[in-house]
Scaffold this motif. Structure first.
Motif, PDB file in Angstrom:
ATOM      1  N   LEU A  70      36.480  29.497 -16.939  1.00  0.00           N
ATOM      2  CA  LEU A  70      35.391  29.355 -15.983  1.00  0.00           C
ATOM      3  C   LEU A  70      34.257  28.498 -16.544  1.00  0.00           C
ATOM      4  CD1 LEU A  70      35.092  32.904 -14.358  1.00  0.00           C
ATOM      5  CD2 LEU A  70      36.032  30.831 -13.355  1.00  0.00           C
ATOM      6  N   ARG A  71      34.090  28.592 -17.860  1.00  0.00           N
ATOM      7  CA  ARG A  71      32.990  27.843 -18.465  1.00  0.00           C
ATOM      8  C   ARG A  71      33.235  26.336 -18.442  1.00  0.00           C
ATOM      9  NH1 ARG A  71      31.725  29.678 -24.368  1.00  0.00           N
ATOM     10  NH2 ARG A  71      33.775  28.720 -24.660  1.00  0.00           N
ATOM     11  N   THR A  72      34.533  25.915 -18.498  1.00  0.00           N
ATOM     12  CA  THR A  72      34.829  24.482 -18.563  1.00  0.00           C
ATOM     13  C   THR A  72      34.379  23.744 -17.311  1.00  0.00           C
ATOM     14  OG1 THR A  72      36.678  24.897 -20.050  1.00  0.00           O
ATOM     15  CG2 THR A  72      36.683  22.805 -18.856  1.00  0.00           C
ATOM     16  N   PRO A  73      34.816  24.131 -16.079  1.00  0.00           N
ATOM     17  CA  PRO A  73      34.314  23.390 -14.906  1.00  0.00           C
ATOM     18  C   PRO A  73      32.818  23.597 -14.691  1.00  0.00           C
ATOM     19  CG  PRO A  73      35.593  25.308 -14.234  1.00  0.00           C
ATOM     20  CD  PRO A  73      35.777  25.172 -15.703  1.00  0.00           C
ATOM     21  N   LEU A  74      32.304  24.780 -15.063  1.00  0.00           N
ATOM     22  CA  LEU A  74      30.871  25.006 -14.908  1.00  0.00           C
ATOM     23  C   LEU A  74      30.081  24.073 -15.815  1.00  0.00           C
ATOM     24  CD1 LEU A  74      28.756  26.777 -13.506  1.00  0.00           C
ATOM     25  CD2 LEU A  74      28.925  28.368 -15.413  1.00  0.00           C
ATOM     26  N   ALA A  75      30.564  23.886 -17.046  1.00  0.00           N
ATOM     27  CA  ALA A  75      29.884  22.981 -17.980  1.00  0.00           C
ATOM     28  C   ALA A  75      29.950  21.536 -17.496  1.00  0.00           C
ATOM     29  CB  ALA A  75      30.528  23.101 -19.366  1.00  0.00           C
ATOM     30  N   SER A  76      31.100  21.137 -16.931  1.00  0.00           N
ATOM     31  CA  SER A  76      31.223  19.769 -16.419  1.00  0.00           C
ATOM     32  C   SER A  76      30.256  19.531 -15.270  1.00  0.00           C
ATOM     33  CB  SER A  76      32.663  19.517 -15.955  1.00  0.00           C
ATOM     34  OG  SER A  76      33.567  19.651 -17.029  1.00  0.00           O
ATOM     35  N   ALA A  77      30.208  20.489 -14.331  1.00  0.00           N
ATOM     36  CA  ALA A  77      29.291  20.331 -13.193  1.00  0.00           C
ATOM     37  C   ALA A  77      27.837  20.330 -13.660  1.00  0.00           C
ATOM     38  CB  ALA A  77      29.531  21.456 -12.193  1.00  0.00           C
ATOM     39  N   LYS A  78      27.508  21.220 -14.611  1.00  0.00           N
ATOM     40  CA  LYS A  78      26.142  21.286 -15.138  1.00  0.00           C
ATOM     41  C   LYS A  78      25.750  19.990 -15.817  1.00  0.00           C
ATOM     42  CE  LYS A  78      22.296  23.164 -16.744  1.00  0.00           C
ATOM     43  NZ  LYS A  78      21.143  23.421 -15.840  1.00  0.00           N
ATOM     44  N   ALA A  79      26.676  19.415 -16.608  1.00  0.00           N
ATOM     45  CA  ALA A  79      26.373  18.160 -17.314  1.00  0.00           C
ATOM     46  C   ALA A  79      26.159  17.029 -16.335  1.00  0.00           C
ATOM     47  CB  ALA A  79      27.518  17.831 -18.282  1.00  0.00           C
ATOM     48  N   ALA A  80      26.984  16.975 -15.279  1.00  0.00           N
ATOM     49  CA  ALA A  80      26.835  15.896 -14.305  1.00  0.00           C
ATOM     50  C   ALA A  80      25.497  16.006 -13.577  1.00  0.00           C
ATOM     51  CB  ALA A  80      28.000  15.942 -13.311  1.00  0.00           C
ATOM     52  N   VAL A  81      25.152  17.220 -13.141  1.00  0.00           N
ATOM     53  CA  VAL A  81      23.886  17.400 -12.412  1.00  0.00           C
ATOM     54  C   VAL A  81      22.690  17.132 -13.323  1.00  0.00           C
ATOM     55  CG1 VAL A  81      22.445  19.084 -11.221  1.00  0.00           C
ATOM     56  CG2 VAL A  81      24.904  19.005 -10.770  1.00  0.00           C
ATOM     57  N   THR A  82      22.728  17.590 -14.584  1.00  0.00           N
ATOM     58  CA  THR A  82      21.631  17.352 -15.524  1.00  0.00           C
ATOM     59  C   THR A  82      21.436  15.862 -15.767  1.00  0.00           C
ATOM     60  OG1 THR A  82      22.062  19.474 -16.592  1.00  0.00           O
ATOM     61  CG2 THR A  82      20.792  17.850 -17.841  1.00  0.00           C
ATOM     62  N   SER A  83      22.547  15.140 -15.878  1.00  0.00           N
ATOM     63  CA  SER A  83      22.460  13.688 -16.100  1.00  0.00           C
ATOM     64  C   SER A  83      21.817  13.001 -14.911  1.00  0.00           C
ATOM     65  CB  SER A  83      23.861  13.114 -16.349  1.00  0.00           C
ATOM     66  OG  SER A  83      24.428  13.688 -17.502  1.00  0.00           O
ATOM     67  N   LEU A  84      22.149  13.418 -13.704  1.00  0.00           N
ATOM     68  CA  LEU A  84      21.570  12.793 -12.517  1.00  0.00           C
ATOM     69  C   LEU A  84      20.071  13.064 -12.406  1.00  0.00           C
ATOM     70  CD1 LEU A  84      24.386  13.563  -9.920  1.00  0.00           C
ATOM     71  CD2 LEU A  84      23.729  11.313 -10.776  1.00  0.00           C
ATOM     72  N   ARG A  85      19.655  14.219 -12.903  1.00  0.00           N
ATOM     73  CA  ARG A  85      18.233  14.567 -12.806  1.00  0.00           C
ATOM     74  C   ARG A  85      17.391  13.959 -13.924  1.00  0.00           C
ATOM     75  NH1 ARG A  85      16.995  20.691 -12.033  1.00  0.00           N
ATOM     76  NH2 ARG A  85      14.959  19.713 -11.677  1.00  0.00           N
ATOM     77  N   ASP A  86      18.046  13.386 -14.909  1.00  0.00           N
ATOM     78  CA  ASP A  86      17.299  12.808 -16.039  1.00  0.00           C
ATOM     79  C   ASP A  86      16.564  11.555 -15.556  1.00  0.00           C
ATOM     80  OD1 ASP A  86      16.307  11.947 -18.411  1.00  0.00           O
ATOM     81  OD2 ASP A  86      18.220  11.980 -19.498  1.00  0.00           O
ATOM     82  N   GLY A  87      15.264  11.604 -15.533  1.00  0.00           N
ATOM     83  CA  GLY A  87      14.471  10.480 -15.044  1.00  0.00           C
ATOM     84  C   GLY A  87      14.385   9.318 -16.026  1.00  0.00           C
ATOM     85  N   GLU A  88      14.699   9.522 -17.287  1.00  0.00           N
ATOM     86  CA  GLU A  88      14.596   8.446 -18.275  1.00  0.00           C
ATOM     87  C   GLU A  88      15.769   7.481 -18.220  1.00  0.00           C
ATOM     88  OE1 GLU A  88      14.184  10.250 -22.045  1.00  0.00           O
ATOM     89  OE2 GLU A  88      12.281  11.273 -21.586  1.00  0.00           O
TER      90      GLU A  88
END
Length: 846
Positions: A628-646
């Motif tokens: 469960l952690r693997t797809p959750l980590a992938s989704a979290k990483a993708a969303v965090t990257s999109l929100r990175d304003g830098e």
């Protein structure tokens, strides 16, 4: 079958299964005889298009078939008339069990063969073991395929020669896979259905056992025809004689060891019951010894005969036994002196070439006291006999005194009749008293000098003594008969009770109340109660009871008997005699078994949920921690990257990150759905809505759900396939899991095919991957794991476990099989709507 003395000979090639080569063997034998100058013709042969079989026909002449029409279609059959006119020395006739098309002389081909034999024509024919009438239902139960064409066993057994055509299941399946038996379009369905390894192994065992019985029957018939009584030591057969006494288990085990020393040794146990039905054997002891005999792989027999030594030897010779095991006599020295050496010595003296073993045991010679004489009649009948003697003897004497013209012999006979009447009414003691009183009255009133007890003539002394001896002998016989009658009635009642008890166990009546109710009925008690006490200081509690009043403690019962630790039977109504203890102990032993079974069932029932919960919790924690952690980590990483304003993302990168998050969340949703369904399935709360539907409407939807990955999957669903009874949504989930699993591991595009047989439809998902070892087949259906843990990024390992659970919830099954040529085939079996009269094979996979 005819008994014509000039009848032809019959040779049968018996096939263990279709395709083993019986037709090939028949043609090969025909060619061999033709090469030696024998006139051989082919009356009928069915090659099924097999090239090797066609080549065997060679130059053998073939009688043309006759054409018949039936229901608008044309068929060809063996031309019986042409064969009879041609009259060859040998006719080759295939498929003995075949049913002829209406219009011929006979309904069955074996009847045609019988007519050929009557005409003096020798016949060589073939038949498969599944067509033997006695095995037809057994084969259908094993294979699921009904056989409508059968041949009576007697027809095949009457053959002059029977040759078994055999092949190992593995070799036969290889021939099938190579296309040497069926056409390629039928191979997959045949391998998955009739030609399974288990089916072929069972058919082979049936053929071997049937043929072995025929050989044994032929040997017995030959010995009978030639009046051969001597033993032929073709194999060691050991017969052990049982009396039902305590020495029985010792004899059985000793005889078993004797039989085990010989290769293929056989053990038979026999009990000879007296012809008059009277026996001192305990039915319970005999039943226990029979169970011991059968547990050792032996057979138990019972014969009735008054001459026990002769019966034992007759049985041993009839079974062609080589050794006979008897127990040393339990009679004492006085019994040997008075009645002779006994059964063992008589058997040994007349055994001939049968070896006799006299086995000593602890009970040998233990019967040192003579049996006690106990009255066989109740006191009321004895009193009635005494009253008859007291009243009728004086009356008869007075009547005879007045009749002076009667001679002494007539007077003696009249007194003897009176003594016999007293004996029949009152038994031994009143009859003895009547005999003595009658002899004194005869002496005093009718033997000179009268009115004295003196006797003046020697012949009168002889007559009086003879009268007394005859009167006493008749009284003894009547008493013994009555005693034996009572013993027989007692033994019969005990046997019936024990048989009823055994029958209740076989029928599954193991509940304690039912057992206690039977015990109460058997002994006519008011109530029977099973009491339990946890320890010596605790009070008694009722576990189960039958009848009223219920016994609260052993002290209030008339008869008690310990069952097992802490348990006791309490019977109220009357005190049971010692003779009733044997049957009562049998009931107590059964009650102990029921209690033990109940304790085990309760222990298992209590432990199983805890063990299952523990296994599920451990596996779930291990799986969730990663899967469960693997797809959750992938989704979290993708969303965090999109929100990175830098970071400034290009449109392509942004779309790719969104797609990664979407795919990861979809996979996470599927994992959660599987978890929820698995939990509902284990809790028995998963709703199932079954309805008739066609596979052709469900399989395409399942492939669409898999998207582009399923583009290479080949689907072969026969049009004539019957509908199935299933839940469409659950079936679609199963197919998605199975096809997805095949796509993941297959070395090529998977194949989805289906076939129908008996009352089920089988859908197969075939892959050409590495396969699964035989010993690990069940492991792949365990939840929260994947075989070998080759990839921990693709799910919780719930797919196959959930699929099997869903299949079973719909009344089906999911099993794995080897794919011919390598790989794994998942077979989904689901109930068909109505029975399938003829198997529907899978479509060609080529």
């Amino acid at each position: 079958m005819s008994t014509n003395p000039e009848r032809g000979t019959l040779r049968v090639y018996l096939g263990a299964a279709p395709g083993v080569g019986k037709t090939f063997a028949m043609l090969n034998e025909g060619r061999r005889r033709a090469d030696r100058g024998t006139d051989v013709v082919i009356g009928y042969v069915e090659t099924h298009g097999r090239q090797h079989t066609l080549e065997q026909i060679g130059q053998l002449p073939v009688v043309p078939r006759v054409e018949r029409h039936y229901r608008g279609s044309g068929f060809t059959e063996m031309d019986l008339d042409a064969l009879l006119v041609r009259r060859p020395e040998v006719a080759l006739v295939d498929e003995l069990a075949h049913t002829n098309i209406p219009g011929g002389q006979h309904e069955k081909r074996w009847q045609d063969v019988d007519e050929l034999l009557d005409a003096g024509i020798n016949v060589i024919t073939t038949v498969n073991v599944q067509h033997l009438e006695s095995l037809n239902d057994v084969v259908e139960h094993i294979t699921g395929v009904p056989q409508r064409e059968t041949v009576p066993d007697a027809v095949v057994r009457a053959a002059d020669q029977i040759e078994l055509v055999d092949s190992t299941p593995e070799a036969l399946r290889r021939r099938m896979a190579h296309g040497n038996i069926y056409t390629p379009d039928k191979v997959d369905a045949a391998l998955a259905n009739y030609f399974r390894v288990g089916n072929l192994t069972a058919l082979r065992e049936l053929a071997l056992l049937w043929l072995a019985d025929r050989v044994e029957e032929g040997l017995r018939r030959y010995r009978t025809q030639h009046d051969i009584d001597s033993t032929w030591e073709t194999r060691e057969r050991v017969v052990v004689a049982l009396t039902g006494g305590p020495e029985g288990p010792t004899l059985i085990r000793r005889a078993s060891r004797i039989a085990a020393r010989a290769t293929s040794g056989e053990l038979l146990a026999v009990h000879v019951a007296r012809g008059d039905g009277l026996t001192g054997a305990s039915p319970a002891a005999l039943a226990e010894q029979q169970r011991l005999v059968e547990s050792l792989g032996a057979t138990y027999h019972q014969v009735v005969d008054g001459d026990i030594p002769a019966a034992l030897l007759d049985f041993a010779r009839a079974e062609n036994a080589t050794q006979l095991v008897l127990g040393a006599s339990r009679r004492g020295r006085w019994a040997h002196f008075l009645t002779g050496p006994g059964i063992g010595a008589a058997v040994t003296r007349h055994s001939g070439d049968i070896d006799v073993h006299i086995v000593t045991h602890e009970e040998a010679g233990s019967a040192r006291r003579l049996p006690q004489l106990r009255g066989g009649l109740p006191f009321r009948r004895q009193l009635a006999g005494a009253l008859i003697a007291v009243v009728l003897l004086p009356a008869l004497t007075a009547a005879l005194v007045r009749l002076h013209q009667l001679a002494l012999p007539s007077q003696i006979l009249i007194y003897l009749l009176l003594v016999l009447a007293v004996s029949l009414t009152g038994g031994l003691l009143p009859a003895l008293l009547a005999a003595v009183a009658a002899s004194l009255l005869l002496n005093y009133y009718f033997i000179g000098p009268v009115h004295t007890l003196s006797i003046d003539r020697p012949d009168n002394i002889i007559a009086l003594v003879a009268f007394l001896v005859v009167a006493v002998a008749v009284s003894l016989v009547v008493e013994l008969t009555e005693r034996r009658t009572r013993q027989a009635a007692r033994a019969s009642a005990e046997a019936e009770t024990l048989s009823m008890l055994a029958g209740s166990v076989l029928r599954g009546e193991r509940a304690l109340p039912a057992l206690l109710a039977r015990l109460r009925e058997a002994f006519g008690m008011d109530s029977v109660t099973l009491l339990h006490r946890a320890d010596a200081d605790a009070g008694w509690t009722d576990v189960a009871a039958a009848g009223e009043p219920v016994g609260g403690s052993p002290d209030s019962a008339d008869t008690t008997l310990d069952v097992t630790d802490g348990y006791r039977l309490a019977l109220r109504g009357r005190t049971l005699s010692a003779a009733d203890q044997r049957v009562l102990e049998a009931f107590a032993a059964q009650a102990a078994i029921v209690l033990r079974q109940r304790e085990l069932v309760e222990a298992v029932a209590a432990a199983e949920p805890l063990a299952e919960l523990d296994r599920t919790r451990t596996a779930l924690l291990a799986a969730v921690s990663h899967d469960l952690r693997t797809p959750l980590a992938s989704a979290k990483a993708a969303v965090t990257s999109l929100r990175d304003g830098e970071v400034v993302w290009s449109a392509h990168d942004r779309a790719e990150l969104l797609a990664t998050a979407d795919e990861s969340l979809d996979r996470l949703a599927r994992l959660v759905d599987n978890l929820l369904d698995m939990s509902r399935l284990q809790a028995g709360a998963l709703p199932v809505f079954r309805r008739p539907l066609g596979l052709a409407e469900v399989v395409p939807r399942a492939l669409d759900d898999l998207g582009a990955d399923a583009a290479g999957v080949r689907m072969q669903i026969p049009e004539q396939l019957p509908d199935i009874l299933a839940d469409p949504a659950l079936l679609e989930r199963i197919l998605v899991n199975l096809v997805g699993n095949a796509l993941r591991y297959s070395g090529g595009p998977p194949v989805v095919t289906a076939s129908a047989i008996a009352d089920r439809v089988e859908l197969r998902v075939v892959d050409r991957g590495p396969g699964v070892p035989q010993g690990a087949r069940e492991q792949i259906f365990a939840p929260f794991q994947r075989l070998g843990d080759r990839d921990n990024t693709i799910g919780l390992g719930l797919g196959l476990a959930l699929s099997r659970g869903l299949a079973e919830a719909m009344g089906g099954a999911l099993t794995p099989e080897d794919t011919p040529g390598g790989g794994l085939t998942m077979v989904l079996q689901l109930p068909a709507v109505g029975r399938v009269d003829a198997a529907v094979p899978a479509e060609s996979l080529t």
